[in-house]
Design an enzyme around this catalytic site. Structure first.
Site, PDB file in Angstrom:
ATOM      1  N   TYR A 183       0.851  -1.183   0.000  1.00 30.20           N
ATOM      2  CA  TYR A 183       0.000   0.000   0.000  1.00 30.20           C
ATOM      3  C   TYR A 183       0.887   1.234   0.000  1.00 30.20           C
ATOM      4  O   TYR A 183       1.552   1.538   0.993  1.00 30.20           O
ATOM      5  CB  TYR A 183      -0.907  -0.042   1.226  1.00 30.20           C
ATOM      6  CG  TYR A 183      -1.896   1.090   1.372  1.00 30.20           C
ATOM      7  CD1 TYR A 183      -2.135   2.019   0.366  1.00 30.20           C
ATOM      8  CD2 TYR A 183      -2.634   1.230   2.545  1.00 30.20           C
ATOM      9  CE1 TYR A 183      -3.050   3.039   0.512  1.00 30.20           C
ATOM     10  CE2 TYR A 183      -3.555   2.241   2.720  1.00 30.20           C
ATOM     11  CZ  TYR A 183      -3.759   3.145   1.695  1.00 30.20           C
ATOM     12  OH  TYR A 183      -4.673   4.159   1.859  1.00 30.20           O
ATOM     13  N   LYS A 189      -1.178  -1.313  -4.270  1.00 27.45           N
ATOM     14  CA  LYS A 189      -2.287  -0.370  -4.190  1.00 27.45           C
ATOM     15  C   LYS A 189      -1.668   1.021  -4.294  1.00 27.45           C
ATOM     16  O   LYS A 189      -1.031   1.514  -3.360  1.00 27.45           O
ATOM     17  CB  LYS A 189      -3.053  -0.518  -2.876  1.00 27.45           C
ATOM     18  CG  LYS A 189      -4.175   0.505  -2.714  1.00 27.45           C
ATOM     19  CD  LYS A 189      -4.778   0.441  -1.318  1.00 27.45           C
ATOM     20  CE  LYS A 189      -5.800   1.557  -1.110  1.00 27.45           C
ATOM     21  NZ  LYS A 189      -6.317   1.590   0.276  1.00 27.45           N
TER      22      LYS A 189
END
Length: 301
Positions: free
Chosen positions: A136, A164
């Protein structure tokens, strides 16, 4: 189950009672609603799930509940956001034992690590379990940027499989492909860049407003991935005022208020997040109500 890294993965909310106690029954009901709506996976304990406001045992209980609710219908991804690498490694191993299907790993919280420290953290957490990892990257919120060059260096870690990308810069998706080829599966992580992300190679999205508007989120993603851009743009333009709520410091309060207004849960957050008041509350409720009042009919896409 094997994770198919594609489609709409809600950053699911954690439901609380008015006393700010985790409401496990309401959380379970919300997750079941999302699955029945057609989402492709669940991301538990992300920013929207209030990870850093939860105690360790609460986090484990939420992941366990998500695994039970899913019952193999969709993969369950557990967010890993801890203040030290050792705690992150321990949590990764714990949720693997609880049956999670994958991890979404953040840099260590609070301390702003440099590139060498950040990559060491990701390597350690990747090696702490056998689960596939979504990295992330959210420098806007967390102050640490995992650059395409860093991802290229991390490419020898076999369980780091997805990214992400939440840098708020859609150019990053192209830079990642240029730096790493097809080594990583790319997900968008910003609601009001979802159409751009799909056009630039993201095969999935970790979404926030899906907690309130699941049908519309799924239809937008379907239209975008089918290349039906004229229809996608029309839906996107209707959706955009509330999608912007995903990009504010108070995104959790805003998304939970939206889900409550749509009948999908409570707006209660855990302090230090407080309920919205005054002009701010009226303004955000007005945006959400306008979307509800003008929502288009969802069609088979």
């Amino acid at each position: 189950m094997t994770v198919e890294w594609q489609g709409v993965f809600p950053a699911a909310t954690t439901q609380f009672t008015p006393a700010e106690v985790v409401d496990m029954d309401a959380t379970r009901a919300h997750l079941d609603m999302l699955i029945r709506a057609g989402v492709h996976g669940l991301v538990m304990l992300g920013t929207v799930g209030e990870n850093c406001s939860l105690e360790a045992e609460e986090k484990r209980a939420i992941v366990k509940a998500a695994v039970e609710v899913s019952a193999g219908r969709v993969p369950v991804i557990a967010g890993v956001a801890e203040t030290s690498t050792a705690l992150a490694c321990r949590f990764a191993a714990d949720v693997e034992a609880l049956g999670a299907d994958g991890l979404m790993v953040l840099p260590a919280m609070v301390y702003k690590s440099d590139a060498r420290e950040t990559m060491a953290h990701y390597r350690a957490v990747a090696q702490a379990s056998g689960l596939p990892v979504m990295c992330y990257n959210n420098p806007v919120t967390y102050g640490i940027d995992i650059t395409p060059e860093m991802f290229a260096e991390l490419a020898d870690e076999p369980t780091l499989v997805a990214i992400k990308e939440s840098s708020d810069d859609p150019r990053r998706l192209t830079d990642l492909v240029n730096a790493c080829g097809d080594r990583y599966v790319l997900f968008g992580g910003v609601d009001d860049l979802v159409l751009e992300s799909a056009m630039l190679g993201a095969v999935g999205t970790v979404a926030g407003l899906v907690n309130a508007f699941p049908e519309e989120t799924l239809q937008l993603w379907s239209l975008a991935t089918q290349g039906r851009y004229a229809e996608a743009r029309e839906l996107y333009r209707w959706f955009m005022p509330v999608l912007h709520l995903d990009c504010d410091t108070k995104l959790v309060q805003y998304i939970k208020l939206a889900q409550a207004m749509c009948g999908h849960g409570s707006e209660t957050c855990r302090a230090p997040r407080l309920a919205l008041e005054g002009e701010e509350r009226a303004r955000i409720m007005g945006l959400i109500q306008q979307a509800i009042d003008t929502r288009p009919g969802v069609k088979a896409a």
